[in-house]
Design a protein around this motif. Structure first.
Motif, short mmCIF file in Angstrom:
data_model
loop_
_atom_site.label_atom_id
_atom_site.label_comp_id
_atom_site.label_asym_id
_atom_site.label_seq_id
_atom_site.Cartn_x
_atom_site.Cartn_y
_atom_site.Cartn_z
N SER A 126 -57.51 -26.55 -29.38
CA SER A 126 -57.39 -25.35 -30.21
C SER A 126 -55.99 -25.16 -30.79
CB SER A 126 -57.76 -24.11 -29.40
OG SER A 126 -59.09 -24.21 -28.90
N GLY A 127 -55.04 -25.97 -30.36
CA GLY A 127 -53.67 -25.85 -30.84
C GLY A 127 -52.69 -26.01 -29.69
N VAL A 128 -51.42 -25.71 -29.97
CA VAL A 128 -50.37 -25.83 -28.97
C VAL A 128 -50.35 -24.55 -28.13
CG1 VAL A 128 -47.89 -26.11 -28.56
CG2 VAL A 128 -49.01 -27.34 -30.45
N PHE A 129 -50.50 -24.73 -26.84
CA PHE A 129 -50.63 -23.60 -25.92
C PHE A 129 -49.49 -23.61 -24.91
CE2 PHE A 129 -52.13 -21.69 -21.94
CZ PHE A 129 -52.54 -20.44 -22.39
N GLN A 130 -49.03 -22.40 -24.58
CA GLN A 130 -47.93 -22.27 -23.61
C GLN A 130 -48.09 -21.00 -22.80
OE1 GLN A 130 -44.04 -22.31 -25.37
NE2 GLN A 130 -42.97 -22.39 -23.42
N LEU A 131 -47.83 -21.09 -21.51
CA LEU A 131 -47.73 -19.92 -20.65
C LEU A 131 -46.28 -19.44 -20.70
CD1 LEU A 131 -49.76 -21.04 -17.49
CD2 LEU A 131 -50.44 -19.29 -19.16
N VAL A 132 -46.09 -18.19 -21.08
CA VAL A 132 -44.75 -17.62 -21.21
C VAL A 132 -44.65 -16.42 -20.27
CG1 VAL A 132 -43.09 -16.53 -22.76
CG2 VAL A 132 -44.58 -18.36 -23.60
N PRO A 133 -43.80 -16.47 -19.25
CA PRO A 133 -43.66 -15.34 -18.33
C PRO A 133 -43.39 -14.04 -19.08
CG PRO A 133 -42.57 -17.25 -17.41
CD PRO A 133 -42.97 -17.63 -18.81
N VAL A 134 -44.04 -12.99 -18.62
CA VAL A 134 -43.96 -11.68 -19.27
C VAL A 134 -42.55 -11.11 -19.17
CG1 VAL A 134 -44.66 -9.26 -18.98
CG2 VAL A 134 -46.38 -11.08 -19.00
N ARG A 135 -42.12 -10.45 -20.27
CA ARG A 135 -40.92 -9.63 -20.29
C ARG A 135 -41.36 -8.22 -20.65
NH1 ARG A 135 -36.33 -13.11 -23.61
NH2 ARG A 135 -36.53 -15.07 -22.45
N ILE A 136 -41.05 -7.28 -19.79
CA ILE A 136 -41.51 -5.90 -19.99
C ILE A 136 -41.13 -5.36 -21.36
CG2 ILE A 136 -41.17 -3.51 -19.27
CD1 ILE A 136 -43.05 -4.84 -17.44
N GLU A 137 -39.86 -5.51 -21.73
CA GLU A 137 -39.40 -4.89 -22.97
C GLU A 137 -40.02 -5.53 -24.20
OE1 GLU A 137 -36.92 -8.47 -22.41
OE2 GLU A 137 -37.71 -6.90 -21.10
#
Length: 299
Positions: A126-137
């Motif tokens: 489906s494309g380039v996928f990445q898990l990015v840790p959440v940043r609250i702000e």
């Protein structure tokens, strides 16, 4: 909702959710079947209940030292080359990102989950996928909006003002790293929410024969436009492969969608998980789904 109510149930069409709900599901069986809308995360407001286990600092330091010297396990998911997705990426060349604002130093420095922020990106169908840790702000408003989608709220039970979602995220971000909330970013656009967690250190471990380093997955697909497109199965497989590739001690990736959530269970099966057992959790009867390292080439 306890963490054992995996957010993987959300996307099915249980009696309380619309047919195109977004949750842990996602079968490629046609429109409406592929939604991931929720199942409880591995932590949340119940973070203090994670088996009442607090790892000694000496052990955490030892694990971290081993993780920094050990190599990555080989796997089927292609690795990135240090690229960064615009606005959401982190280096993926093996280096550790600095702790972002809104996360504790424990999240950046521990190795309970082998540095989730450096696992991707990877190429999927489906494309380039990445898990990015959440940043609250940066991410709170978006995640809160997803949580207020009725299809998601039916399983995650986090509808309401942004403070409700923030109170769910903070214990994970300020904890010891046993659960890492992430955005799923596809071709540079955040489109899903994931929680990667240590199932063996989670209350879920009280309900099944957990093994050391079992890695749990909770997820939801956020936008209606991304549901019913067959994304779920491919992303579930990609994330499970990432966990197995980057966590050599982990022999299994587990999930626990609501047993009523047929599309979700079907999606996990299509992604190479096997149905292991029915599990009675505090708020639901779940299907324990397992993806085994030893069987990954066969399923």
């Amino acid at each position: 909702m306890s963490s054992t109510d995996a957010r993987t149930d959300a996307g099915a069409t249980p009696a309380i959710a619309p047919a195109d709900a977004v949750t842990d599901e996602v079968a490629d069986t046609g429109p409406g079947a592929d939604e991931l809308t929720g199942s409880e995360p591995g932590v949340g407001t119940d973070v203090a209940d994670t088996l009442d286990l607090r790892l000694p600092d000496e052990l955490i330091d030892l694990i971290a030292g081993q993780g920094e010297t050990g190599g990555q396990a080989s796997g089927s998911v292609g690795q990135g080359t240090g690229a960064v997705l615009p606005g959401y990426g982190h280096p993926v060349d093996g280096t550790r990102p600095h702790a972002p604002c809104g996360t504790s130093t424990a999240l950046a420095d521990d190795d309970l989950l082998d540095n989730v922020g450096a696992w991707g990106p990877v190429t999927t169908r489906s494309g380039v996928f990445q898990l990015v840790p959440v940043r609250i702000e940066r991410d709170l408003a978006l995640i809160s909006r997803w949580m207020n989608d009725p299809a998601v709220a039916a399983f995650w039970e986090l509808e309401g003002p942004e403070s409700v979602t923030e109170n769910h995220l903070r214990p994970q971000l300020d904890g010891d790293g046993r659960s890492v909330p992430c955005l799923g970013v596809l071709d540079g656009t955040p489109m899903s929410y994931w929680e990667i967690y240590r199932a063996d250190l989670d209350p879920l471990a009280r309900h099944y024969p957990a093994r050391p380093h079992d890695t749990g997955v909770h997820l939801l697909i956020g936008g209606v436009a991304n549901r019913g497109r067959g994304l779920g199965t491919g992303l579930l497989k990609a994330v499970a492969d990432l966990a197995l590739d980057h966590r050599p001690p982990c022999a299994r990736v587990v999930a626990e969608p609501d047993l009523r959530n047929t599309p979700s269970v079907s999606a996990f099966l299509s992604a190479g998980f096997r149905f292991s057992a029915e599990v009675e959790l505090p708020d639901k009867r779940a299907a324990l789904m397992i993806r085994d390292r030893a069987l990954r080439a066969l399923l």
